[in-house]
Motif scaffolding. Structure first.
Motif, PDB file in Angstrom:
ATOM      1  N   MET A   1      56.186  29.282  38.175  1.00 57.96           N
ATOM      2  CA  MET A   1      55.760  30.553  37.617  1.00 57.96           C
ATOM      3  C   MET A   1      54.268  30.737  37.760  1.00 57.96           C
ATOM      4  SD  MET A   1      56.774  33.085  35.206  1.00 57.96           S
ATOM      5  CE  MET A   1      57.736  32.404  33.926  1.00 57.96           C
ATOM      6  N   SER A   2      53.511  29.693  37.651  1.00 58.68           N
ATOM      7  CA  SER A   2      52.062  29.776  37.732  1.00 58.68           C
ATOM      8  C   SER A   2      51.603  30.301  39.094  1.00 58.68           C
ATOM      9  CB  SER A   2      51.446  28.404  37.468  1.00 58.68           C
ATOM     10  OG  SER A   2      50.066  28.452  37.645  1.00 58.68           O
ATOM     11  N   VAL A   3      52.348  29.989  40.138  1.00 57.35           N
ATOM     12  CA  VAL A   3      51.992  30.463  41.472  1.00 57.35           C
ATOM     13  C   VAL A   3      52.065  31.986  41.529  1.00 57.35           C
ATOM     14  CG1 VAL A   3      52.672  30.438  43.894  1.00 57.35           C
ATOM     15  CG2 VAL A   3      52.729  28.325  42.564  1.00 57.35           C
ATOM     16  N   TRP A   4      53.124  32.571  40.956  1.00 56.58           N
ATOM     17  CA  TRP A   4      53.263  34.031  40.952  1.00 56.58           C
ATOM     18  C   TRP A   4      52.117  34.665  40.182  1.00 56.58           C
ATOM     19  CZ3 TRP A   4      56.308  34.341  44.685  1.00 56.58           C
ATOM     20  CH2 TRP A   4      57.485  33.598  44.783  1.00 56.58           C
ATOM     21  N   PHE A   5      51.769  34.062  39.069  1.00 56.81           N
ATOM     22  CA  PHE A   5      50.682  34.553  38.220  1.00 56.81           C
ATOM     23  C   PHE A   5      49.359  34.520  38.989  1.00 56.81           C
ATOM     24  CE2 PHE A   5      47.910  33.930  34.344  1.00 56.81           C
ATOM     25  CZ  PHE A   5      48.170  35.184  33.803  1.00 56.81           C
ATOM     26  N   ASP A   6      49.104  33.429  39.688  1.00 55.76           N
ATOM     27  CA  ASP A   6      47.859  33.308  40.461  1.00 55.76           C
ATOM     28  C   ASP A   6      47.812  34.313  41.610  1.00 55.76           C
ATOM     29  OD1 ASP A   6      46.986  31.272  38.825  1.00 55.76           O
ATOM     30  OD2 ASP A   6      47.727  29.672  40.136  1.00 55.76           O
ATOM     31  N   ILE A   7      48.923  34.487  42.308  1.00 56.10           N
ATOM     32  CA  ILE A   7      48.966  35.432  43.419  1.00 56.10           C
ATOM     33  C   ILE A   7      48.742  36.851  42.912  1.00 56.10           C
ATOM     34  CG2 ILE A   7      50.456  36.467  45.184  1.00 56.10           C
ATOM     35  CD1 ILE A   7      51.702  33.677  45.549  1.00 56.10           C
ATOM     36  N   ALA A   8      49.355  37.211  41.784  1.00 57.24           N
ATOM     37  CA  ALA A   8      49.168  38.549  41.216  1.00 57.24           C
ATOM     38  C   ALA A   8      47.712  38.762  40.812  1.00 57.24           C
ATOM     39  CB  ALA A   8      50.093  38.748  40.023  1.00 57.24           C
ATOM     40  N   ARG A   9      47.088  37.761  40.212  1.00 56.62           N
ATOM     41  CA  ARG A   9      45.680  37.886  39.808  1.00 56.62           C
ATOM     42  C   ARG A   9      44.765  38.017  41.016  1.00 56.62           C
ATOM     43  NH1 ARG A   9      44.696  33.254  35.414  1.00 56.62           N
ATOM     44  NH2 ARG A   9      45.507  32.042  37.135  1.00 56.62           N
ATOM     45  N   ILE A  10      44.988  37.213  42.034  1.00 54.28           N
ATOM     46  CA  ILE A  10      44.156  37.283  43.241  1.00 54.28           C
ATOM     47  C   ILE A  10      44.318  38.634  43.926  1.00 54.28           C
ATOM     48  CG2 ILE A  10      43.882  36.327  45.570  1.00 54.28           C
ATOM     49  CD1 ILE A  10      44.568  33.572  44.281  1.00 54.28           C
ATOM     50  N   SER A  11      45.553  39.101  44.026  1.00 54.16           N
ATOM     51  CA  SER A  11      45.796  40.399  44.658  1.00 54.16           C
ATOM     52  C   SER A  11      45.140  41.537  43.877  1.00 54.16           C
ATOM     53  CB  SER A  11      47.300  40.663  44.779  1.00 54.16           C
ATOM     54  OG  SER A  11      47.874  39.786  45.708  1.00 54.16           O
ATOM     55  N   ALA A  12      45.242  41.499  42.556  1.00 58.61           N
ATOM     56  CA  ALA A  12      44.596  42.544  41.739  1.00 58.61           C
ATOM     57  C   ALA A  12      43.084  42.509  41.929  1.00 58.61           C
ATOM     58  CB  ALA A  12      44.961  42.370  40.271  1.00 58.61           C
ATOM     59  N   GLY A  13      42.500  41.317  42.005  1.00 57.34           N
ATOM     60  CA  GLY A  13      41.059  41.205  42.245  1.00 57.34           C
ATOM     61  C   GLY A  13      40.665  41.733  43.617  1.00 57.34           C
ATOM     62  N   LEU A  14      41.442  41.393  44.650  1.00 56.60           N
ATOM     63  CA  LEU A  14      41.173  41.925  45.992  1.00 56.60           C
ATOM     64  C   LEU A  14      41.314  43.437  46.030  1.00 56.60           C
ATOM     65  CD1 LEU A  14      42.933  39.313  48.301  1.00 56.60           C
ATOM     66  CD2 LEU A  14      40.491  39.800  48.166  1.00 56.60           C
ATOM     67  N   ASN A  15      42.296  43.958  45.308  1.00 52.21           N
ATOM     68  CA  ASN A  15      42.478  45.407  45.259  1.00 52.21           C
ATOM     69  C   ASN A  15      41.257  46.090  44.668  1.00 52.21           C
ATOM     70  OD1 ASN A  15      45.003  45.091  46.353  1.00 52.21           O
ATOM     71  ND2 ASN A  15      46.088  45.318  44.418  1.00 52.21           N
ATOM     72  N   ILE A  16      40.661  45.491  43.659  1.00 48.90           N
ATOM     73  CA  ILE A  16      39.463  46.067  43.045  1.00 48.90           C
ATOM     74  C   ILE A  16      38.317  46.105  44.055  1.00 48.90           C
ATOM     75  CG2 ILE A  16      37.680  45.631  41.300  1.00 48.90           C
ATOM     76  CD1 ILE A  16      39.982  44.702  39.445  1.00 48.90           C
ATOM     77  N   VAL A  17      38.155  45.037  44.815  1.00 51.95           N
ATOM     78  CA  VAL A  17      37.100  45.002  45.828  1.00 51.95           C
ATOM     79  C   VAL A  17      37.351  46.056  46.909  1.00 51.95           C
ATOM     80  CG1 VAL A  17      36.064  43.572  47.651  1.00 51.95           C
ATOM     81  CG2 VAL A  17      36.546  42.588  45.404  1.00 51.95           C
ATOM     82  N   LEU A  18      38.587  46.130  47.397  1.00 56.00           N
ATOM     83  CA  LEU A  18      38.927  47.108  48.434  1.00 56.00           C
ATOM     84  C   LEU A  18      38.748  48.533  47.929  1.00 56.00           C
ATOM     85  CD1 LEU A  18      42.105  45.352  49.867  1.00 56.00           C
ATOM     86  CD2 LEU A  18      39.898  45.610  51.031  1.00 56.00           C
ATOM     87  N   LEU A  19      39.145  48.782  46.693  1.00 58.73           N
ATOM     88  CA  LEU A  19      38.977  50.123  46.124  1.00 58.73           C
ATOM     89  C   LEU A  19      37.500  50.456  45.920  1.00 58.73           C
ATOM     90  CD1 LEU A  19      41.991  50.054  43.712  1.00 58.73           C
ATOM     91  CD2 LEU A  19      41.629  51.719  45.546  1.00 58.73           C
ATOM     92  N   GLY A  20      36.687  49.452  45.619  1.00 58.24           N
ATOM     93  CA  GLY A  20      35.245  49.681  45.530  1.00 58.24           C
ATOM     94  C   GLY A  20      34.676  50.154  46.865  1.00 58.24           C
ATOM     95  N   ALA A  21      35.141  49.540  47.963  1.00 52.88           N
ATOM     96  CA  ALA A  21      34.701  49.959  49.296  1.00 52.88           C
ATOM     97  C   ALA A  21      35.149  51.389  49.588  1.00 52.88           C
ATOM     98  CB  ALA A  21      35.231  49.005  50.357  1.00 52.88           C
TER      99      ALA A  21
END
Length: 101
Positions: A1-21
């Motif tokens: 379960m921790s892997v899914w949680f980490d992937i979701a957090r990383i993806s949300a963080g990347l989305n914030i960076v991409l949306l900033g651009a």
């Protein structure tokens, strides 16, 4: 379960960076052209940024919800949420690429 949680957090963080651009590019274009289309793209990016910022806050900062998500949410739900975040990251990456070009 921790892997899914980490992937979701990383993806949300990347989305914030991409949306900033995207916000930077579309904001600059709106100031220059004053087009409704660019304003619509700018508002879309703002709302999507708010959604991803809230997701990242829930996953990382909020002590009650992050603990609940990490331990009590069924794995099938995490796979679904992770898949949505990853698909959004792929879509935003493509959007940044074609917008930047």
């Amino acid at each position: 379960m921790s892997v899914w949680f980490d992937i979701a957090r990383i993806s949300a963080g990347l989305n914030i960076v991409l949306l900033g651009a995207l916000l930077y590019i579309w904001g600059r274009n709106y100031v220059e052209f004053r087009s409704k289309h660019t304003l619509g793209l700018l508002l879309f990016a703002l709302f999507l940024l708010a959604e991803n910022a809230l997701s990242l806050y829930i996953y990382v900062v909020d002590p009650t919800l992050s603990a609940w998500f990490a331990s009590d949410v069924p794995a099938i739900a995490w796979r679904g949420m992770m898949a949505l975040h990853v698909l959004e990251t792929i879509g935003l990456t493509f959007l940044v690429w074609i917008t930047w070009d």
